[in-house]
Design an enzyme around this catalytic site. Structure first.
Site, short mmCIF file in Angstrom:
data_model
loop_
_atom_site.label_atom_id
_atom_site.label_comp_id
_atom_site.label_asym_id
_atom_site.label_seq_id
_atom_site.Cartn_x
_atom_site.Cartn_y
_atom_site.Cartn_z
N HIS A 72 94.38 -42.76 98.48
CA HIS A 72 95.64 -43.13 99.15
C HIS A 72 96.02 -42.06 100.16
O HIS A 72 96.19 -40.89 99.80
CB HIS A 72 96.76 -43.31 98.12
CG HIS A 72 96.73 -44.64 97.44
ND1 HIS A 72 97.85 -45.24 96.93
CD2 HIS A 72 95.71 -45.50 97.21
CE1 HIS A 72 97.53 -46.41 96.42
NE2 HIS A 72 96.23 -46.60 96.56
N TYR A 201 108.06 -45.72 96.03
CA TYR A 201 109.09 -45.08 95.22
C TYR A 201 110.44 -45.59 95.73
O TYR A 201 110.71 -45.48 96.93
CB TYR A 201 109.07 -43.55 95.39
CG TYR A 201 107.88 -42.85 94.79
CD1 TYR A 201 106.65 -42.80 95.44
CD2 TYR A 201 107.99 -42.20 93.56
CE1 TYR A 201 105.56 -42.13 94.88
CE2 TYR A 201 106.90 -41.53 92.99
CZ TYR A 201 105.70 -41.50 93.67
OH TYR A 201 104.62 -40.84 93.11
N PRO A 293 107.84 -37.41 85.59
CA PRO A 293 106.66 -37.97 86.27
C PRO A 293 106.91 -38.37 87.73
O PRO A 293 105.98 -38.77 88.41
CB PRO A 293 106.30 -39.18 85.42
CG PRO A 293 107.49 -39.48 84.61
CD PRO A 293 108.25 -38.22 84.45
N LYS A 297 102.90 -34.99 88.71
CA LYS A 297 102.34 -33.63 88.56
C LYS A 297 101.84 -33.31 87.14
O LYS A 297 101.11 -32.35 86.95
CB LYS A 297 103.42 -32.59 88.93
CG LYS A 297 103.74 -32.58 90.42
CD LYS A 297 102.52 -32.26 91.26
CE LYS A 297 102.68 -32.74 92.69
NZ LYS A 297 101.38 -33.03 93.30
N TYR A 385 103.15 -33.04 97.31
CA TYR A 385 102.67 -34.26 96.67
C TYR A 385 101.13 -34.26 96.57
O TYR A 385 100.57 -34.62 95.54
CB TYR A 385 103.13 -35.50 97.44
CG TYR A 385 102.96 -36.80 96.67
CD1 TYR A 385 101.80 -37.56 96.79
CD2 TYR A 385 103.93 -37.24 95.78
CE1 TYR A 385 101.61 -38.72 96.06
CE2 TYR A 385 103.76 -38.42 95.05
CZ TYR A 385 102.60 -39.15 95.20
OH TYR A 385 102.42 -40.31 94.45
P1 FAS Z 1 98.20 -34.70 76.04
O1 FAS Z 1 99.53 -34.87 75.35
O2 FAS Z 1 97.68 -35.79 76.91
O3 FAS Z 1 97.06 -34.45 74.93
C1 FAS Z 1 97.33 -33.62 73.82
C2 FAS Z 1 96.46 -34.11 72.67
O4 FAS Z 1 96.64 -33.21 71.57
C3 FAS Z 1 96.84 -35.50 72.19
O5 FAS Z 1 95.71 -36.33 72.17
C4 FAS Z 1 97.41 -35.27 70.80
O6 FAS Z 1 97.10 -36.31 69.91
C5 FAS Z 1 96.73 -33.97 70.40
N1 FAS Z 1 97.49 -33.19 69.42
C6 FAS Z 1 98.84 -33.03 69.35
N2 FAS Z 1 99.16 -32.23 68.30
C7 FAS Z 1 97.97 -31.89 67.70
C8 FAS Z 1 97.64 -31.10 66.57
N3 FAS Z 1 98.59 -30.48 65.86
N4 FAS Z 1 96.34 -30.98 66.23
C9 FAS Z 1 95.36 -31.59 66.97
N5 FAS Z 1 95.61 -32.36 68.05
C10 FAS Z 1 96.91 -32.50 68.40
N6 FAS Z 1 102.03 -37.57 84.06
C11 FAS Z 1 101.91 -38.02 85.32
O7 FAS Z 1 101.42 -37.29 86.18
N7 FAS Z 1 102.35 -39.30 85.64
C12 FAS Z 1 102.89 -40.15 84.70
O8 FAS Z 1 103.27 -41.27 84.99
C13 FAS Z 1 103.01 -39.70 83.37
N8 FAS Z 1 103.52 -40.53 82.38
C14 FAS Z 1 103.65 -40.05 81.09
C15 FAS Z 1 104.17 -40.84 80.05
C16 FAS Z 1 104.30 -40.35 78.74
C17 FAS Z 1 104.86 -41.22 77.64
C18 FAS Z 1 103.91 -39.02 78.45
C19 FAS Z 1 104.07 -38.44 77.06
C20 FAS Z 1 103.38 -38.22 79.47
C21 FAS Z 1 103.23 -38.73 80.79
N9 FAS Z 1 102.71 -37.95 81.82
C22 FAS Z 1 102.56 -38.40 83.10
C23 FAS Z 1 102.26 -36.64 81.57
C24 FAS Z 1 100.89 -36.74 80.97
O9 FAS Z 1 100.03 -37.40 81.86
C25 FAS Z 1 100.45 -35.33 80.66
O10 FAS Z 1 100.72 -34.45 81.74
C26 FAS Z 1 99.02 -35.25 80.27
O11 FAS Z 1 98.80 -36.12 79.21
C27 FAS Z 1 98.73 -33.78 79.91
O12 FAS Z 1 97.52 -33.74 79.25
P2 FAS Z 1 97.33 -32.76 77.99
O13 FAS Z 1 97.90 -31.44 78.31
O14 FAS Z 1 95.91 -32.90 77.62
O15 FAS Z 1 98.29 -33.33 76.84
C1 PHB Z 2 101.55 -44.10 87.64
O1 PHB Z 2 100.80 -44.83 88.31
O2 PHB Z 2 101.61 -44.15 86.39
C2 PHB Z 2 102.42 -43.09 88.37
C3 PHB Z 2 102.22 -42.88 89.72
C4 PHB Z 2 103.02 -41.96 90.39
C5 PHB Z 2 104.00 -41.27 89.69
C6 PHB Z 2 104.19 -41.48 88.31
C7 PHB Z 2 103.39 -42.40 87.65
O3 PHB Z 2 104.78 -40.37 90.34
#
Ligand code: FAS
Ligand code: PHB
Length: 390
Positions: A72, A201, A293, A297, A385
């Protein structure tokens, strides 16, 4: 058991670190609390910075992303009933972002780990970290009713916001900064073509909305909602109607609705824990920081943390050089705080904040009017961005 590095958490941060270290002969074991299906069932991020795309290519896990990902060169902001284009490539000297879901990134990482014989232990319960301030740390966990111990040199805490790693740092050592937003995002995933071939957005008096995608046949939409909402109160029709009310008339003919395949509410917070190191423990990704989000980032910060940490650990093992490990926390936090600033700015710019009153609403409108009238302002937004340099 013994490993050079024990990685707690089998999400994108933990798996990417395991993959990058493996390619340089540094042995790891990943301990993941949940099943693989559970991890892959979570629908999260969708936009990858160029830095993360480059890192996935370096990790030899980019083949499917390069085939299926969508490059994009810009995105739109809907404001005042009109679309305002942010020309990322034009404003940043040619940089772009890749639309490719976090679920796919995680799947690709698991496939690569399997192909290379990577050790990932799923359903590892009650992970506990020991002797972090000594030179012989170890990790214990329970599986199938037995307690296991892994001796190691280092522990990478990649276990997300609710993990055990950050909580293993003494409270008198750890400093936490947090801002909880008074709303959440309700997200819907549907196998329908996206409303536009770029992201939209939307700032609207009814609340923020975001039109994103996972492919040209799978769409991802979000609407700002109150923290009192429950997904059960939002049948698909209500979601589609509310989304349409928050978008400019001109795009509605292209809105294709359909049954949701996933629908969930995520709270929004800004959170940072300092330092990101305690003795032989290094925190990375959501274990150390959370961003709203809005700026896309979260996943990308996990990638830059892993870039710094993987380089530091490889230098230690291959050159006996500890400089990267010593500098890790400060180096990672410098980039994290800038991304926190950008994510907070985008959130304040695009969401409704009734508690800010009429003056706050006027300030938001002035910010948006200035943004779209100034190449300098749009350049500033665009360079954050696409991702600041590692
Ligand atoms: P993660 O949370 O992905 O992974 C951590 C892992 O550790 C999990 O699999 C968990 O099960 C495991 N874990 C936890 N406790 C443990 C323990 N005690 N023992 C062993 N394992 C354990 N980011 C964006 O950029 N755009 C978005 O739209 C967006 N939407 C999101 C929506 C939600 C609901 C959430 C929670 C996050 C969102 N994020 C988004 C942020 C997300 O993408 C994170 O930045 C990303 O998952 C980060 O990756 P990790 O640091 O690997 O953490
Ligand atoms: C998504 O596609 O999940 C998404 C894209 C851009 C954002 C947040 C979430 O800023």
């Amino acid at each position: 058991m013994r490993a050079d590095v024990v990685i707690v958490g089998g999400g994108p941060a933990g798996l990417l670190l395991s993959q990058l270290l493996h390619l340089k002969g540094v042995e790891t074991i990943v301990l993941e609390r949940k099943s693989r299906d559970y991890v892959l069932g979570r629908i999260r991020a969708g936009v990858l910075e160029q830095g993360m795309v480059d890192l996935l290519r370096k990790a030899q896990v980019s083949a499917r992303m390069d085939r299926e990902g969508l490059v994009h060169a810009g995105f739109d902001v809907a404001y005042g009933g009109k679309l305002h284009h942010i020309d990322l490539e034009g404003l940043t000297g040619g940089k772009s972002v890749m639309v490719y879901g976090q679920t796919e990134v995680t799947q690709d990482l698991y496939d690569a780990r399997d192909a290379m014989g990577g050790k990932v232990v799923h359903e590892a319960e009650n992970v506990a970290l020991h002797e972090l301030t000594g030179d012989k740390p170890y990790v214990t966990y329970e599986k199938d009713g037995e307690t296991h111990r892994i001796d190691c040199d280092f522990v990478a805490g990649c276990d997300g916001f609710h993990g055990v790693s950050r909580k293993s740092i003494p409270v008198d050592v750890l400093k936490e900064y947090e801002l909880v937003y008074p709303f959440g995002w309700m997200g819907l995933l549907a196998d329908v073509p996206p409303i536009s071939d770029e992201l939209i957005y939307a700032n609207h008096e009814r609340g923020f909305a975001l039109c994103s995608m996972r492919s040209m046949t799978r769409s991802r939409y979000y609407v700002q909602c109150t923290l009192a909402e429950h997904v059960e109160e939002w049948p698909d029709d209500r979601f589609w109607e509310e989304l349409a009310k928050r978008l400019p008339e001109q795009v509605l003919p292209n809105l294709t609705t359909g049954p949701s395949i996933e629908k969930s509410i995520a709270p929004l917070r800004s959170f940072i824990a300092e330092p990101m190191r305690y003795g032989r423990l290094f925190l990375a990704g959501d274990a150390a920081h959370i961003v709203p989000p809005t700026g896309a980032k979260g996943l990308n910060l996990a990638a830059s943390d892993i870039y710094y940490l993987s380089h530091a650990l490889i230098d230690f093992y291959k050159k006996n050089d500890e400089a990267g490990l010593e500098a890790y926390s400060e180096r990672a936090l410098s980039r994290v705080w800038k991304a926190e600033r950008f994510s907070w700015t985008m959130t304040k710019l695009l969401h409704t904040f009734p508690e800010d009153g009429e003056f706050g609403a006027k300030m938001q409108r002035a910010e948006l009017d200035y943004l779209f009238s100034s190449r300098a302002a749009m350049t500033s937004l665009a360079e954050s961005y696409v991702g600041l340099p590692y």
